[in-house]
Design a protein around this motif. Structure first.
Motif, mmCIF file in Angstrom:
data_model
loop_
_atom_site.group_PDB
_atom_site.id
_atom_site.type_symbol
_atom_site.label_atom_id
_atom_site.label_comp_id
_atom_site.label_asym_id
_atom_site.label_seq_id
_atom_site.Cartn_x
_atom_site.Cartn_y
_atom_site.Cartn_z
ATOM 1 N N ASP A 70 31.303 6.042 6.824
ATOM 2 C CA ASP A 70 31.837 7.252 6.867
ATOM 3 C C ASP A 70 31.900 7.619 8.375
ATOM 4 O OD1 ASP A 70 32.653 10.117 6.850
ATOM 5 O OD2 ASP A 70 31.174 10.684 5.299
ATOM 6 N N LEU A 71 33.318 7.521 8.857
ATOM 7 C CA LEU A 71 33.392 7.832 10.390
ATOM 8 C C LEU A 71 33.443 9.519 10.729
ATOM 9 C CD1 LEU A 71 36.458 5.613 10.929
ATOM 10 C CD2 LEU A 71 34.195 5.006 11.298
ATOM 11 N N SER A 72 33.354 10.220 9.758
ATOM 12 C CA SER A 72 33.218 11.601 10.024
ATOM 13 C C SER A 72 31.842 11.912 10.557
ATOM 14 C CB SER A 72 33.665 12.651 9.098
ATOM 15 O OG SER A 72 32.540 12.187 7.759
ATOM 16 N N ASN A 73 30.620 11.293 9.933
ATOM 17 C CA ASN A 73 29.176 11.544 10.423
ATOM 18 C C ASN A 73 28.694 10.379 10.861
ATOM 19 O OD1 ASN A 73 28.733 10.153 8.031
ATOM 20 N ND2 ASN A 73 28.168 12.166 6.821
ATOM 21 N N SER A 74 29.475 9.191 10.899
ATOM 22 C CA SER A 74 28.766 8.008 11.483
ATOM 23 C C SER A 74 27.568 7.329 10.568
ATOM 24 C CB SER A 74 28.348 8.032 12.957
ATOM 25 O OG SER A 74 29.417 8.212 13.815
ATOM 26 N N SER A 75 27.889 7.392 9.347
ATOM 27 C CA SER A 75 26.880 7.150 8.482
ATOM 28 C C SER A 75 27.210 5.967 7.454
ATOM 29 C CB SER A 75 25.960 8.240 7.780
ATOM 30 O OG SER A 75 27.130 8.718 6.773
#
Length: 180
Positions: free
Chosen positions: A169-174
């Motif tokens: 998930d690129l929005s929260n780097s998880s």
């Protein structure tokens, strides 16, 4: 000449719905209709179940085969009357056209197998279709059969493995999940 295999579309369900006696009546009506619409010199035979084979002796090219088969199909534009029932009958056709001397050396089994492959291809289309055999039909069946055999062997030998790849998930780097 040419060989065509004609299949009565939906015959099994008509047979199951109305009875085998009605099914026999359908077969007799179809045979009579085909016989009446045959071009001169053609030979008709029941090939099995709900299939008929036609040998079109005087068809020398694909266009003539198409015309002859269209006449056979056209014979069933109106419902077939069996007792009190009026049933709509649709034929699906696979055909092999023999164009030259080299093709005439084909065995009966090869010609019928090719017509059957064309019929199977036609059945994948809309009811009432006509397909003329093409080499790619045999190649596809051969490829599919070979692939299934290889896959079965690979399963038996436990030759499959699963690799996982992370989905981020690129929005929260998880890590959001995995795909196999």
């Amino acid at each position: 000449g040419a060989v065509a295999l004609l299949n009565i579309h939906g015959f099994r369900s008509m047979n199951d719905t109305f009875s085998h006696t009605i099914g026999d009546g359908i077969l007799l009506s179809v045979a009579a209709g085909l016989k009446a619409a045959l071009p001169e010199g053609a030979i008709l035979a029941r090939y099995g179940g709900d299939e008929f084979a036609v040998l079109l002796k005087n068809c020398v090219n694909e266009a003539e085969v198409m015309m002859a088969v269209s006449r056979l199909h056209g014979k069933f534009a109106k419902p077939v009357k069996i007792g009190e029932l009026e049933l709509h009958v649709t034929l699906t056709t696979g055909a092999v056209t023999i164009f030259d001397r080299e093709a005439e050396s084909a065995t009966t089994d090869e010609v019928l197998r090719h017509a059957d492959l064309a019929l199977a291809d036609a059945k994948q289309l809309t009811p009432g279709s006509l397909q003329v055999f093409r080499n790619h039909m045999a190649e596809k069946v051969h490829h599919d059969t070979e692939l299934k055999q290889y896959l079965r062997q690979a399963c038996d030998k436990s030759e499959f493995s699963i690799d996982y790849q992370c989905q981020f998930d690129l929005s929260n780097s998880s890590v959001a999940g995995f795909e196999a």
